[in-house]
Scaffold this motif. Structure first.
Motif, PDB file in Angstrom:
ATOM      1  N   LEU A 205       0.814  -1.217   0.000  1.00  0.00           N
ATOM      2  CA  LEU A 205       0.000   0.000   0.000  1.00  0.00           C
ATOM      3  C   LEU A 205       0.846   1.264   0.000  1.00  0.00           C
ATOM      4  O   LEU A 205       1.796   1.383   0.764  1.00  0.00           O
ATOM      5  N   ARG A 206       0.455   2.198  -0.871  1.00  0.00           N
ATOM      6  CA  ARG A 206       1.102   3.512  -0.816  1.00  0.00           C
ATOM      7  C   ARG A 206       0.463   4.309   0.314  1.00  0.00           C
ATOM      8  O   ARG A 206      -0.738   4.168   0.576  1.00  0.00           O
ATOM      9  N   PRO A 207       1.251   5.176   0.998  1.00  0.00           N
ATOM     10  CA  PRO A 207       0.692   5.933   2.130  1.00  0.00           C
ATOM     11  C   PRO A 207      -0.587   6.688   1.776  1.00  0.00           C
ATOM     12  O   PRO A 207      -1.503   6.770   2.595  1.00  0.00           O
ATOM     13  N   GLU A 208      -0.716   7.208   0.547  1.00  0.00           N
ATOM     14  CA  GLU A 208      -1.923   7.978   0.229  1.00  0.00           C
ATOM     15  C   GLU A 208      -3.170   7.084   0.168  1.00  0.00           C
ATOM     16  O   GLU A 208      -4.293   7.568   0.227  1.00  0.00           O
ATOM     17  N   ALA A 209      -2.977   5.763   0.080  1.00  0.00           N
ATOM     18  CA  ALA A 209      -4.125   4.861   0.034  1.00  0.00           C
ATOM     19  C   ALA A 209      -4.497   4.311   1.417  1.00  0.00           C
ATOM     20  O   ALA A 209      -5.478   3.586   1.561  1.00  0.00           O
ATOM     21  N   TYR A 210      -3.693   4.652   2.459  1.00  0.00           N
ATOM     22  CA  TYR A 210      -3.908   4.073   3.797  1.00  0.00           C
ATOM     23  C   TYR A 210      -5.344   4.267   4.301  1.00  0.00           C
ATOM     24  O   TYR A 210      -5.995   3.325   4.736  1.00  0.00           O
ATOM     25  N   TRP A 211      -5.818   5.539   4.303  1.00  0.00           N
ATOM     26  CA  TRP A 211      -7.114   5.815   4.922  1.00  0.00           C
ATOM     27  C   TRP A 211      -8.255   5.152   4.151  1.00  0.00           C
ATOM     28  O   TRP A 211      -9.152   4.543   4.731  1.00  0.00           O
ATOM     29  N   SER A 212      -8.184   5.299   2.833  1.00  0.00           N
ATOM     30  CA  SER A 212      -9.241   4.743   2.002  1.00  0.00           C
ATOM     31  C   SER A 212      -9.315   3.215   2.177  1.00  0.00           C
ATOM     32  O   SER A 212     -10.381   2.647   2.412  1.00  0.00           O
ATOM     33  N   TYR A 213      -8.161   2.575   2.108  1.00  0.00           N
ATOM     34  CA  TYR A 213      -8.104   1.118   2.265  1.00  0.00           C
ATOM     35  C   TYR A 213      -8.566   0.725   3.672  1.00  0.00           C
ATOM     36  O   TYR A 213      -9.370  -0.209   3.852  1.00  0.00           O
ATOM     37  N   GLY A 214      -8.082   1.483   4.674  1.00  0.00           N
ATOM     38  CA  GLY A 214      -8.421   1.179   6.073  1.00  0.00           C
ATOM     39  C   GLY A 214      -9.922   1.291   6.315  1.00  0.00           C
ATOM     40  O   GLY A 214     -10.527   0.440   6.982  1.00  0.00           O
ATOM     41  N   CYS A 215     -10.554   2.343   5.773  1.00  0.00           N
ATOM     42  CA  CYS A 215     -12.007   2.531   5.948  1.00  0.00           C
ATOM     43  C   CYS A 215     -12.779   1.370   5.317  1.00  0.00           C
ATOM     44  O   CYS A 215     -13.696   0.818   5.921  1.00  0.00           O
ATOM     45  N   ARG A 216     -12.341   1.012   4.092  1.00  0.00           N
ATOM     46  CA  ARG A 216     -13.036  -0.065   3.392  1.00  0.00           C
ATOM     47  C   ARG A 216     -12.893  -1.382   4.169  1.00  0.00           C
ATOM     48  O   ARG A 216     -13.848  -2.147   4.315  1.00  0.00           O
ATOM     49  N   ALA A 217     -11.671  -1.628   4.692  1.00  0.00           N
ATOM     50  CA  ALA A 217     -11.413  -2.847   5.456  1.00  0.00           C
ATOM     51  C   ALA A 217     -12.276  -2.872   6.709  1.00  0.00           C
ATOM     52  O   ALA A 217     -12.923  -3.884   7.021  1.00  0.00           O
ATOM     53  N   ALA A 218     -12.326  -1.732   7.408  1.00  0.00           N
ATOM     54  CA  ALA A 218     -13.076  -1.669   8.669  1.00  0.00           C
ATOM     55  C   ALA A 218     -14.550  -1.979   8.430  1.00  0.00           C
ATOM     56  O   ALA A 218     -15.196  -2.683   9.231  1.00  0.00           O
ATOM     57  N   GLU A 219     -15.065  -1.453   7.327  1.00  0.00           N
ATOM     58  CA  GLU A 219     -16.476  -1.653   6.977  1.00  0.00           C
ATOM     59  C   GLU A 219     -16.809  -3.155   6.896  1.00  0.00           C
ATOM     60  O   GLU A 219     -17.786  -3.614   7.464  1.00  0.00           O
ATOM     61  N   THR A 220     -15.960  -3.893   6.204  1.00  0.00           N
ATOM     62  CA  THR A 220     -16.206  -5.335   6.031  1.00  0.00           C
ATOM     63  C   THR A 220     -15.904  -6.112   7.312  1.00  0.00           C
ATOM     64  O   THR A 220     -16.696  -6.951   7.748  1.00  0.00           O
ATOM     65  N   LEU A 221     -14.767  -5.801   7.916  1.00  0.00           N
ATOM     66  CA  LEU A 221     -14.309  -6.599   9.063  1.00  0.00           C
ATOM     67  C   LEU A 221     -15.242  -6.444  10.270  1.00  0.00           C
ATOM     68  O   LEU A 221     -15.414  -7.381  11.050  1.00  0.00           O
ATOM     69  N   ALA A 222     -15.863  -5.247  10.408  1.00  0.00           N
ATOM     70  CA  ALA A 222     -16.732  -4.997  11.564  1.00  0.00           C
ATOM     71  C   ALA A 222     -17.932  -5.944  11.577  1.00  0.00           C
ATOM     72  O   ALA A 222     -18.497  -6.227  12.647  1.00  0.00           O
ATOM     73  N   LEU A 223     -18.313  -6.417  10.413  1.00  0.00           N
ATOM     74  CA  LEU A 223     -19.517  -7.258  10.324  1.00  0.00           C
ATOM     75  C   LEU A 223     -19.220  -8.749  10.492  1.00  0.00           C
ATOM     76  O   LEU A 223     -20.137  -9.573  10.487  1.00  0.00           O
ATOM     77  N   ILE A 224     -17.962  -9.107  10.632  1.00  0.00           N
ATOM     78  CA  ILE A 224     -17.611 -10.540  10.712  1.00  0.00           C
ATOM     79  C   ILE A 224     -17.976 -11.086  12.091  1.00  0.00           C
ATOM     80  O   ILE A 224     -17.592 -10.518  13.118  1.00  0.00           O
ATOM     81  N   PRO A 225     -18.724 -12.174  12.132  1.00  0.00           N
ATOM     82  CA  PRO A 225     -19.140 -12.727  13.429  1.00  0.00           C
ATOM     83  C   PRO A 225     -17.937 -13.237  14.238  1.00  0.00           C
ATOM     84  O   PRO A 225     -16.966 -13.726  13.649  1.00  0.00           O
ATOM     85  N   GLU A 226     -18.055 -13.092  15.562  1.00  0.00           N
ATOM     86  CA  GLU A 226     -16.964 -13.488  16.454  1.00  0.00           C
ATOM     87  C   GLU A 226     -16.586 -14.962  16.263  1.00  0.00           C
ATOM     88  O   GLU A 226     -15.417 -15.339  16.369  1.00  0.00           O
ATOM     89  N   ALA A 227     -17.570 -15.785  15.918  1.00  0.00           N
ATOM     90  CA  ALA A 227     -17.306 -17.220  15.747  1.00  0.00           C
ATOM     91  C   ALA A 227     -16.268 -17.440  14.637  1.00  0.00           C
ATOM     92  O   ALA A 227     -15.401 -18.310  14.757  1.00  0.00           O
ATOM     93  N   ASP A 228     -16.348 -16.645  13.553  1.00  0.00           N
ATOM     94  CA  ASP A 228     -15.375 -16.787  12.458  1.00  0.00           C
ATOM     95  C   ASP A 228     -13.970 -16.445  12.934  1.00  0.00           C
ATOM     96  O   ASP A 228     -12.990 -17.122  12.620  1.00  0.00           O
ATOM     97  N   TRP A 229     -13.875 -15.353  13.700  1.00  0.00           N
ATOM     98  CA  TRP A 229     -12.565 -14.979  14.263  1.00  0.00           C
ATOM     99  C   TRP A 229     -12.024 -16.110  15.131  1.00  0.00           C
ATOM    100  O   TRP A 229     -10.861 -16.485  15.003  1.00  0.00           O
ATOM    101  N   GLN A 230     -12.879 -16.589  16.017  1.00  0.00           N
ATOM    102  CA  GLN A 230     -12.419 -17.611  16.966  1.00  0.00           C
ATOM    103  C   GLN A 230     -11.956 -18.876  16.243  1.00  0.00           C
ATOM    104  O   GLN A 230     -11.023 -19.550  16.689  1.00  0.00           O
ATOM    105  N   ALA A 231     -12.589 -19.180  15.105  1.00  0.00           N
ATOM    106  CA  ALA A 231     -12.199 -20.376  14.356  1.00  0.00           C
ATOM    107  C   ALA A 231     -10.774 -20.273  13.828  1.00  0.00           C
ATOM    108  O   ALA A 231     -10.132 -21.280  13.547  1.00  0.00           O
ATOM    109  N   LEU A 232     -10.275 -19.037  13.705  1.00  0.00           N
ATOM    110  CA  LEU A 232      -8.941 -18.838  13.118  1.00  0.00           C
ATOM    111  C   LEU A 232      -7.882 -18.471  14.144  1.00  0.00           C
ATOM    112  O   LEU A 232      -6.744 -18.144  13.792  1.00  0.00           O
TER     113      LEU A 232
END
Lengths: 388, 329
Positions: A275-302
């Motif tokens: 990642l280039r530094p100028e893409a950090y925020w945009s990429y981070g926001c997009r990642a947070a959007e998806t990751l926030a919805l992942i159920p705890e059970a999926d995390w625990q499985a890994l």
């Protein structure tokens, strides 16, 4: 069994000729050769036509050239789907127009596919680094020792999903793709082969493996998709959602939701290094959007999965909404990388300076010595003249 | 090992008495040769209360003063033992000296040849260093000793390059135990001049020796009295005779296969010596000394030797040329 080869091309005028040369001995009478040019702005289309003229007639081969005229949205998805529409043979094999085939390896894989009733065959390949001219094995090489032990259909599926999902290492049964209506996602994004890979692997009744190198895949080439460093990497979160959405039923959902998350985390690990530094925020926001919805059970499985651990802390922080902390960490890492590069350069400069100083000193030493010898000789001559 | 000690003496009955008392107590010398360089009142050990017969004393006396070099050469001709130590009447052996001698005797596991040597050089205590709390030679010498590799405890045979390095230590006669046969076979002697008589002995020994041992053990103590009457403090024209000592060395150098190792150290030594003398010499003699230096350098050097020196040390070559020019000024 006859094959449909789909060669996808975009701005690879320097490579497509060599690619087709390597493909020529792989063709058998009855095969179909589909050439799709995705509106190249260079001479790729001309190179294809010129190659076809040079090699005409291709005895027994149905040649199907398609020149799209304008570059389509996203990556290889649309041209690959257009190629799929033209398929008229029993097996499908994709070829990346800037790679070249390993003829022996391909023939071995083809024979294996012809003898098998599998929907999908996955083979090995080699990486060719354009910058260093080095040939190396791909990152999933260590998984191959599991291939001989994967007997059940589910074990094969699990292994296939953990392997690198590129389409040009596989042979597909055409009827299978057709019946399941499997196509690449189309849209303003790259890396569309990932959801395609998931759909294929989840739908296939039987997956076969053959540890032979089919082709040499060119990396480190200017303009290559994999050289992406910016917002295009955000496509992975869309692909993740596509993969989840395509999980066919509840049974798969339970088994493969965590697998999809592992795939996402594995990819995020290399994204962060690119990642280039100028893409950090945009990429981070997009990642947070998806990751926030992942159920705890999926995390625990890994929790104990080493692959997932590569980006675990960062992904968990993003899921919690700690975006600022993660971006600060990325910046810190980037600073350290810059510093290491600067230090390395300084070392080189210092070494060069030292070398120059040494050479200069040796030269000065020599010049001083020569001067003193000349001075002595003239003093001696003067002395001789005085004594006359 | 049968060992003789040669003690030149001139008007120093106190020093000689002190030294002879020590030798009497130590009892390690088979022959003590006192060579009296025409002292005003004869410095005869018997007259100073020593039993010459019992101590193995040989007493020689010159009828006119000709310097310590002559006194030493005269005594060397009288040596009957296989090894010899040159000494000075105003110095003393160190208490370690007997054990140093012991370490030169081959152990049961060694053959005689293992410990054979032409000379064995040892460290000494300089009274100026002792005054500063250091038991050892002056710093410039100590650095050369430190440059020698190895454990440097007891006597060790030196490599040719190490011999050339250690040749740069101050050219004293009394820090080496010589094999008498080596001195006689090679016709090594002191220059018979008033000062610097020991330079030729020191350098010709280093140039011609095939086997040199070195030991860090402290063999003696050298006493230097600032502003005293010691040779070190002489400022007169006798210093101009230093070339009598140096000229033969260039002759020897042309005959030794080790010349490439020794040329630069020797030149460095005497260029430094010239500067040292110039600092002490009475002003009236300096012009004459400059001229002699110039003549000496022109006579001894050729473009070949200057090229060799310059390739290793351009500044040393420059100093040679500076001295030659100054002699003409």
């Amino acid at each position: 069994m006859s094959f449909s080869f789909i060669v996808t091309n975009y701005n690879i005028e320097d490579y497509v000729g060599a690619c087709l040369d390597s493909l020529r001995p792989c063709l058998q009478p009855g095969d179909q050769l589909i050439l799709v040019d995705d509106g190249s702005s260079d001479l790729t289309a001309e190179e294809i036509i010129s190659w076809l003229e040079r090699n005409a007639p291709l005895e027994g081969i149905e040649v199907c050239p398609i020149f799209l005229g304008a570059n389509t949205e996203g990556g290889v998805g649309i041209p690959a789907n257009i190629g799929l529409q033209e398929v008229r043979r029993a097996a499908v094999f994709f070829v990346d127009g800037d790679d070249w085939l390993n003829v022996e390896g391909f023939r071995a894989a083809r024979r294996r596919f012809e003898r098998s009733d599998c929907d999908l065959l996955i083979a090995n390949y080699s990486l060719y680094d354009e910058a260093s001219a080095q040939i190396t094995a791909p990152a999933d090489q260590p998984l191959w020792h599991e291939a001989s032990r994967a007997h059940s259909a589910e074990a094969c599926r699990d292994l296939a999903l953990r392997m690198i999902g590129v389409p040009w290492r596989k042979i597909y049964r055409a009827s299978f793709l057709h019946d399941q209506a499997i196509r690449f996602p189309e849209g303003p994004f790259f890396y569309e082969d990932n959801p395609f890979h998931w759909r294929v692997c989840l739908a296939a009744r039987h997956i076969a493996f053959v540890d032979r190198g089919l082709c040499f895949h060119r990396v480190n080439r200017a303009g290559q998709t994999m050289a992406a460093q910016g917002a295009e990497l955000e496509a992975f979160f869309d692909h993740y959602e596509t993969i989840l959405g395509a999980l066919p039923d509840d049974r798969y959902r339970a088994d493969y939701q965590a697998g999809a998350l592992r795939w996402l985390l594995e990819n995020m690990a290399w994204h962060v290094e690119r990642l280039r530094p100028e893409a950090y925020w945009s990429y981070g926001c997009r990642a947070a959007e998806t990751l926030a919805l992942i159920p705890e059970a999926d995390w625990q499985a890994l929790r104990h999965c080493p692959v997932a651990q590569r980006s675990w802390a960062m992904a968990r922080a993003l899921a919690r909404g700690d975006l600022a902390a993660v971006v600060a960490d990325w910046r810190g890492q980037e600073t350290l990388r810059c510093l290491a590069a600067v230090n390395q350069r300084l070392d080189q400069v210092e070494e060069a300076a030292q070398h120059r100083a040494e050479s200069l000193q040796a030269l000065r030493h020599w010049a001083d010595a020569e001067r003193e010898v000349a001075a002595f000789e003239s003093l001696q001559a003067l002395q001789a003249a005085r004594q006359k | 090992m049968i060992l003789s000690i040669i003690i030149p003496v001139h008007n120093d009955p106190e020093g000689l008495t002190r030294l002879l008392r020590q030798l009497q107590d130590m009892a390690v010398f088979d022959q003590i040769i006192v060579s009296d360089d025409a002292s005003d009142m004869a410095c005869r050990p018997a007259d100073l209360g020593f039993d010459e017969m019992a101590m193995g004393v040989t007493y020689l006396r010159s009828d006119q003063q000709r310097g310590a070099g002559h006194a030493r050469n005269q005594a060397l001709a009288e040596v009957t033992s296989d090894h010899v130590l040159f000494f000075d009447s105003d110095d003393l052996l160190s208490p370690e000296f007997p054990s140093l001698l012991q370490s030169l005797i081959p152990s049961p596991s060694q053959s005689l040849d293992d410990m054979a040597f032409d000379f064995c050089i040892f460290r000494h205590i300089d009274s100026r260093s002792r005054a500063e709390g250091v038991l050892g030679p002056m710093d410039s010498d100590q650095r050369l000793w430190d440059a020698l590799a190895g454990d440097q405890g007891g006597p060790r045979l030196l490599e040719a390059t190490e011999v050339a390095t250690l040749a740069m230590v101050a050219a004293y006669p009394w820090n080496k135990i010589y094999r008498t046969g080596f001195l006689r076979d090679q016709n090594i002697r002191c220059t018979e001049i008033q000062v610097h008589n020991d330079i030729e002995l020191h350098w010709s020994s280093f140039l011609m020796a095939k086997r040199v041992l070195a030991t860090r053990q402290l063999g003696c103590e050298h006493f230097v009295a600032e502003n005293g009457v010691r040779l070190t403090n002489r400022r007169g024209r006798e210093r101009l005779h230093v070339f009598d000592a140096l000229e033969p060395l260039h002759g020897i150098l042309t005959q030794t296969s080790n010349a490439p190792l020794f040329l630069v150290p020797l030149v460095r030594f005497y260029i430094h010596l010239f500067d040292w003398i110039l600092q002490r010499l009475d002003a009236q003699y300096s012009e004459s000394f400059h001229q002699k230096i110039s003549q000496f350098l022109l006579a001894q050097h050729s473009p070949a030797t200057i090229s060799f020196v310059a390739a290793q040390d351009p500044d040393l070559a420059r100093q040679i040329n500076v001295h030659i020019r100054r002699g003409w000024a």
